[in-house]
Design a protein around this motif. Structure first.
Motif, mmCIF file in Angstrom:
data_model
loop_
_atom_site.group_PDB
_atom_site.id
_atom_site.type_symbol
_atom_site.label_atom_id
_atom_site.label_comp_id
_atom_site.label_asym_id
_atom_site.label_seq_id
_atom_site.Cartn_x
_atom_site.Cartn_y
_atom_site.Cartn_z
ATOM 1 N N PHE A 77 0.851 -1.215 0.094
ATOM 2 C CA PHE A 77 0.117 0.140 -0.178
ATOM 3 C C PHE A 77 0.895 1.451 0.114
ATOM 4 O O PHE A 77 0.483 2.277 -0.285
ATOM 5 C CB PHE A 77 -1.018 0.059 1.187
ATOM 6 C CG PHE A 77 -2.020 -0.791 0.790
ATOM 7 C CD1 PHE A 77 -3.170 -0.345 -0.086
ATOM 8 C CD2 PHE A 77 -2.669 -1.906 1.591
ATOM 9 C CE1 PHE A 77 -4.279 -1.047 -0.196
ATOM 10 C CE2 PHE A 77 -3.619 -2.413 1.369
ATOM 11 C CZ PHE A 77 -4.587 -2.244 0.404
ATOM 12 N N VAL A 78 1.927 1.152 0.584
ATOM 13 C CA VAL A 78 3.066 2.524 0.579
ATOM 14 C C VAL A 78 3.136 2.822 -0.878
ATOM 15 O O VAL A 78 3.274 3.821 -1.498
ATOM 16 C CB VAL A 78 4.238 2.119 1.314
ATOM 17 C CG1 VAL A 78 5.275 3.118 1.154
ATOM 18 C CG2 VAL A 78 4.013 2.228 2.877
ATOM 19 N N PHE A 79 3.758 1.900 -1.546
ATOM 20 C CA PHE A 79 4.012 1.689 -3.030
ATOM 21 C C PHE A 79 2.831 2.346 -3.923
ATOM 22 O O PHE A 79 2.834 3.122 -4.780
ATOM 23 C CB PHE A 79 4.704 0.215 -3.706
ATOM 24 C CG PHE A 79 5.824 -0.082 -2.988
ATOM 25 C CD1 PHE A 79 6.658 0.912 -2.368
ATOM 26 C CD2 PHE A 79 5.922 -1.371 -3.061
ATOM 27 C CE1 PHE A 79 7.846 0.349 -1.882
ATOM 28 C CE2 PHE A 79 7.077 -1.887 -2.373
ATOM 29 C CZ PHE A 79 8.092 -1.227 -1.973
ATOM 30 N N ALA A 80 1.686 1.565 -3.563
ATOM 31 C CA ALA A 80 0.463 2.018 -4.442
ATOM 32 C C ALA A 80 -0.019 3.561 -4.155
ATOM 33 O O ALA A 80 -0.137 4.263 -4.953
ATOM 34 C CB ALA A 80 -0.690 1.208 -3.824
ATOM 35 N N ILE A 81 0.078 3.963 -2.856
ATOM 36 C CA ILE A 81 -0.332 5.487 -2.593
ATOM 37 C C ILE A 81 0.674 6.293 -2.949
ATOM 38 O O ILE A 81 0.464 7.367 -3.591
ATOM 39 C CB ILE A 81 -0.428 5.519 -0.988
ATOM 40 C CG1 ILE A 81 -1.551 4.688 -0.345
ATOM 41 C CG2 ILE A 81 -0.375 6.904 -0.540
ATOM 42 C CD1 ILE A 81 -1.652 4.670 0.843
#
Length: 807
Positions: free
Chosen positions: A439-443
């Motif tokens: 989710f860090v990467f996606a955000i």
């Protein structure tokens, strides 16, 4: 025999639980295919101009301006500087002119159809520097008295099928020539690879210039290249060259000596990725290489995280199988080996599918990029072997964690189909941590996508200070003394509102010419002022907004085209100036001579953007001219009359300039074209955002499946005690909302720094807003919530009688 047995078991496991297998393979396929495609682009970007035989010895000469207000580098140098270096420095083996240009040719002089060719313009010294494989003819032998043209094999096949083009004459037609010019085809070379900044359809060969290098510290510029001897000490050579040139300019005035440029040497391998010159059409970006490399790594990492989480979730259903194997004598190594074989099978299937997706997508990727890719994994044996090795290595690395986790189950708990305390308590934390990383990467990518699109929207809607809509441009051409006649006839076409002759077109340079003037507040500083030269109707065509004073009228000073270049120095001219220019130069009174400008400001207009929003608005004056040997035509049209006007212009042009090719350009399209790079980035960010969100959703799904299978009895008990499906969804969703919140906290400062750095490339830009971060977090949260709801609702449908049966 053992490995065969392991493979059979792996295949049976894959086929038994097809839902998990399909999701796992789908996630890996997306990750691997995306990584392959992005990796191909990155490898192609870094391969530019590495195929030349003398690549380590070829350098482009750069001019380094140090004068106040003109600091910076240009990709050209004084004419025949390279020849002067070859004559005076033994380190220089060859030197010559090498640049790019686009021309139109007629295969038949009597035809009206023209073919556009992208050409390398070079003198005969090019054969000593660049190794073009020659297929036909003797192009090294220069034929005097006619233009010499060397064409590529592809151009030859397309335009001279089933015949040799050697010795044929084709005719150059140009807006700067009153009649066509013959060119003799002297050779055919192999197609020039697309991974060079010199990407072209052929070479226009000319004789070396006989003009001597000027010793007064000025001269005409041209792009030049030199070939140095191997092992030349470049820094020492550069120092010697600049010292030599300083001593060479013996006839330069004291003022000229103060602003003498220096020279630098750019390796040919650096030209594509490390050039920001506006006139260089084929160029890339080092930052994009880093960006795409990072994205390729992230996509592959997320795919592997998904595989780990999904495999770990699936392995919970196999704890009884593990217990039986242990009872029958299977050791931990054997169990790990079995699960690694299963991991390898998944990766190999995904690798084959990803290869198919890669092969089918390459043509679309090339179409999107606008050029062929010279790097192809399937056509490069070494790269293909590396890809296979990476797939096998990833299968081992990604399979180790699930294999270690399952092999560690206690036998007593395994036979009862329980996980128990035999499982390391850090395992759930690890899985949740992996999902949070996803989710860090996606955000991060989501915030980048929102920022890029918001900046694009800002640039599209920002007031440029002039009206580019419904303005047609006929690019610069030699008028042959017929400019006024052309203007008058175009003005008579129904649907034409205004027509102007101009030496400047919006986006094509900041001005017609520039001049250094003394700063009014500091005599030791100079200010570079841009001069735009057009006729009286230029302000009407572009709709400049007059703030104070008046615009041009018939009473303005008329001056000839030959005087125009000297106007700023010798002949006071009535000018319009932008508001910021008036403030900068402390202009207090209109209609009075400004001595530092040697011009008379008669009106002040709103600031306008002559070039892209990446650059700050520069001090700008608009002056009039009524004689143009070379000019562009700007035409303001009525909306809805475009077809009628274009037809009329075609007819008029063919009557006045029958030998000149006619080209149309819409000014609003020229404005938008400045931001093609950003538009491509926005599209790529959107595409990668979707991919990362899909992969993140798969990761959440794996974690939810694992959690629900562990707590299926708990769900049954809660249902028996009266809990609704909504209560159970709420119970499970809170954990994942926390993960998204943690990911947003980690991603936000990274995104803030990264996107502010990207925005620094624009003089006029948006500010990052809180809603960009909140919106990205909201999208990720909604995606996670939907994934949780779908899986939990499916689990709640299980009859509590079945889920509690073993109790």
């Amino acid at each position: 025999m053992m490995w065969r047995n392991n493979i059979k078991i792996a295949w049976r496991t894959l086929m038994k639980d097809r839902t998990y297998s399909i999701i796992n393979i789908f996630g890996l396929t997306i990750g691997l295919a995306s990584c392959m495609l992005v990796g191909t682009v990155v490898l192609d970007e870094v391969s530019y101009d590495k195929f030349w035989k003398n690549k380590n010895q070829l350098f482009r000469i750069l001019t380094v301006e140090t004068s106040a207000g003109m600091e910076g580098k240009t990709e050209s140098a004084y004419m025949n500087l390279g020849a002067g270096l070859k004559e005076n420095f033994p380190e220089v083996e060859a030197a010559g002119k090498i640049t790019k240009a686009t021309y139109n040719f007629r295969l038949d002089e009597r035809s009206s159809d023209a073919i556009q060719m992208n050409l390398i313009q070079a003198d005969t010294n090019v054969w000593d520097m660049l190794d073009f494989p020659i297929l036909e003819g003797k192009p090294e032998t220069y034929v005097a008295g006619v233009g010499n043209l060397v064409i590529s094999q592809g151009f030859s096949k397309a335009n001279f099928p089933n015949e040799s083009p050697i010795g044929k004459v084709i005719h150059l037609v140009s807006p700067y020539l009153s009649e066509s010019r013959p060119f003799l085809i002297t050779g055919v070379i192999e197609d020039i690879p697309s991974n060079t900044y010199l990407r072209a359809d052929g070479i226009q060969i000319s004789a070396p210039s006989t003009t001597e290098l000027n010793s007064e510290g000025w001269g005409y510029y041209e792009e030049q290249m030199i070939l140095l001897k191997a092992q030349t000490d470049l820094p020492a050579f550069k120092e010697k060259v600049n010292t030599w040139y300083s001593n060479y300019t013996t006839d330069a005035s004291e003022e000229a000596k103060k602003r003498l440029p220096t020279f630098d040497f750019q390796p040919i391998e650096d030209i594509y990725l490390k050039s920001e010159f506006a006139s260089q059409a084929v160029k890339g970006s080092q930052s994009n290489v880093y960006l795409f490399s990072g994205i390729a790594f992230l996509l592959l990492l997320i795919a592997c995280i998904n595989f780990i989480n999904l495999s770990a979730a699936r392995s919970i259903n196999r704890i009884r199988e593990v217990g039986v194997r242990k009872v029958l004598g299977a050791g931990k190594k054997q169990l790990i080996s079995q699960f690694l074989n299963e991991s390898l099978l998944f990766f190999l299937i995904a690798g084959l599918l990803a290869s198919s997706v890669y092969a089918l997508s390459l043509v679309h990727l090339e179409r999107f990029l606008g050029h062929d890719l010279e790097v192809n994994l399937f056509e490069n044996g070494r790269l293909l072997i590396i890809f296979v090795a990476i797939v096998i290595s990833l299968s081992v690395l990604a399979g180790l964690y699930p294999a270690w986790m399952v092999s560690g189950f206690a036998v007593s708990n395994s036979l009862k189909n329980r996980i128990g305390i035999g499982m390391n308590t850090s395992v759930p934390v690890i899985r949740k941590g992996l999902v949070a990383i996803q989710f860090v990467f996606a955000i991060l990518v989501l915030i980048g996508t929102v920022t890029v699109w918001t900046q694009m929207n800002y640039m599209e809607k920002k007031d440029l200070g002039f009206d580019a809509s419904h303005v047609l441009s006929l690019p610069s051409f030699a008028t042959d003394g017929k400019a006024d006649a052309l203007k008058q006839k175009i003005a008579q076409i129904s649907g034409v509102e205004h027509v102007s002759l101009s030496r400047w077109v919006p986006t094509k340079g900041a001005a017609s010419m520039t001049k250094q003037i003394i700063a009014p507040d500091d005599p030791d500083q100079s200010i570079q002022v841009n001069y735009i030269i057009g006729d009286l109707d230029l302000p009407k065509v572009l709709g400049f907004n007059l703030i104070e004073g008046r615009s041009f009228g018939e009473q303005e000073l008329n001056f000839s085209d030959s005087q125009a270049e000297e106007t700023a120095e010798k002949v006071p001219s009535n000018v319009l100036m932008t508001a910021s220019t008036a403030d900068l130069l402390n202009v207090k009174e209109l209609g009075a001579l400004e001595s530092n400008l040697e011009a008379i400001p008669i009106g002040i207009i709103e600031d306008f953007h002559s070039i892209s929003l990446r650059e700050p608005i520069k001090p700008t004056l608009i002056m009039t001219g009524n004689e143009f040997n070379y000019a562009s035509v700007l035409i303001k049209l009525q909306e809805g009359k475009e077809g009628q006007v274009l037809s009329g212009i075609n007819t008029i042009w063919s009557e006045i300039y029958s030998e000149k090719p006619l080209k149309f350009e819409w000014v609003d399209e020229l404005v938008n074209k400045q931001y093609e790079k950003e538009q491509t980035q926005a599209q790529l960010f959107t595409f990668f955002s979707v991919l990362m969100l899909i992969l993140a959703a798969l990761g959440v799904f794996g974690l939810v499946v694992h959690a629900t299978e562990q707590r299926v009895k708990e769900i049954g008990v809660r249902k028996v005690l009266g809990a609704s499906a909504g209560n159970i969804v709420q119970l499970f969703s809170m954990d994942y909302m926390k993960l998204v919140g943690i990911a947003l906290i980690i991603a936000s400062p990274i995104a803030w720094q990264g996107m502010n750095t990207w925005l620094d490339g624009f003089a006029y830009k948006i500010s990052l807003q809180w809603w960009m971060f909140a919106g990205a977090g909201m999208v990720a949260a909604v995606l996670a919530l939907i994934t949780v709801i779908v899986r939990v609702l499916w689990t709640t449908r299980i009859n509590p009688v079945n889920s509690l049966r073993s109790e």
